[in-house]
Enzyme design. Sequence first.
Site, PDB file in Angstrom:
ATOM      1  N   CYS A 137      32.685  32.314  40.406  1.00  0.00           N
ATOM      2  CA  CYS A 137      31.674  33.057  39.874  1.00  0.00           C
ATOM      3  C   CYS A 137      30.966  32.174  39.007  1.00  0.00           C
ATOM      4  O   CYS A 137      29.664  31.945  38.826  1.00  0.00           O
ATOM      5  CB  CYS A 137      32.193  34.287  39.003  1.00  0.00           C
ATOM      6  N   CYS A 194      28.669  38.685  46.750  1.00  0.00           N
ATOM      7  CA  CYS A 194      28.860  37.319  46.438  1.00  0.00           C
ATOM      8  C   CYS A 194      29.804  36.459  47.375  1.00  0.00           C
ATOM      9  O   CYS A 194      29.992  35.292  47.451  1.00  0.00           O
ATOM     10  CB  CYS A 194      29.351  37.338  45.054  1.00  0.00           C
TER      11      CYS A 194
END
Lengths: 108, 284
Positions: free
Chosen positions: B200, B245
């Site tokens: 991330c 994601c």
Amino acid sequence: MASSKPRVKVPKTASKDEVITIKTLISHKMESGQRKDSDGNPIPRQIINKFTCDFNGKTVFSCDLEPAISANPYLEFSAKVPESGTFKFTWVDDDGSEYSTESKIAVE
Amino acid sequence: MRNLPGILVAGVAATAILAAGSVLADQANLPSIDGVELKTRVDAPEGHPLPEIISGFEFRTKETQALELDDFTNPGFLMVENGEAAWSTVEGSAGKSCESCHGDASESMKGVRANMPKWNEAAGRPFTLENQINECRTERMGAEAWKWESDDMLSMTAYVGLQSRGMPVAVDLEAGDMMSWWEKGKDFYYTRFGQLDLACANCHEDNYGNYIRADRLSQGQSNGFPLYRLKWQKMGSLHRRFKGCMDNIRAKAFKRGSDEFVALETYLAWRGQGLSVETPAVRN
């Protein structure tokens, strides 16, 4: 969303011959007919193909909608208000159903 | 792509971005919706990994921002209205609706979204808003649990979330064992996953403000969820975004509602502390 719910925003009052802005939004998936499901079968097209706005029974704005228009179509347009009356908004679905709503305006 | 005044410009070095950011920080007029101001930039407290906490709102074009700032044009409100109707709909064997216990949502649900995820003593784990709603449904209403990404669930989380709009995100990490979930979420945030081997942090901490192909990377804050994403053409949960994601970095995504994602949500809420809740936000 299964049911299509319209929302409209029309001023409650206006002066004579004023040009007002009308905003409309309706929930609709606008399935384009170009997509395939997980098994590879085409998903049939289902869109709102026509929108009309009538003022006291007379059409003041209308348009055709095409498959490239995104889900939950938002339309904004102007109209001149000569007298008090009712705007009627109608959306026509590919499956033949019509969604409509009304909104009153008072000329002061 | 046009460069918008007042918004970060693509392609400049990270230091330049931060310099531009600090100029923007003392913006005279905060964005507001019907008089409710939204804090989209807040100073990071000591020990925070970011120099400034910035809402995803600031990374979007002014057109997308305008959609969010008017409740009429915000398509998320189609679902909010469904949620409002469901709030007072009786369901389940106990013959209750949300309203039977909680009354007026604009009073009782104020601040609820801002404090999520919240420690639940009985369950011995943090509860997200989805967890809490489903517990109410199964334990108190005698109704079936909703699926995480169902329209019913999204409508309710959007409606409940809206009641906290404008309030600062403030997750309570002192309660119960929240810290261990926070640690787990932090590990997740900095762990590289997938074929592209990205964490991330590689995008949302090291490169926010830069373009990733045609999209500008944000800090990946969670304050607007559930939100209406123009790409999805509907509302989506935070966990759907997580999954998106993970798919993008070619990793095998965890399930919505999994412990991994709840831990990440807990950590992200801490990372976004002080930002205004923007539910239901609009993003591209």
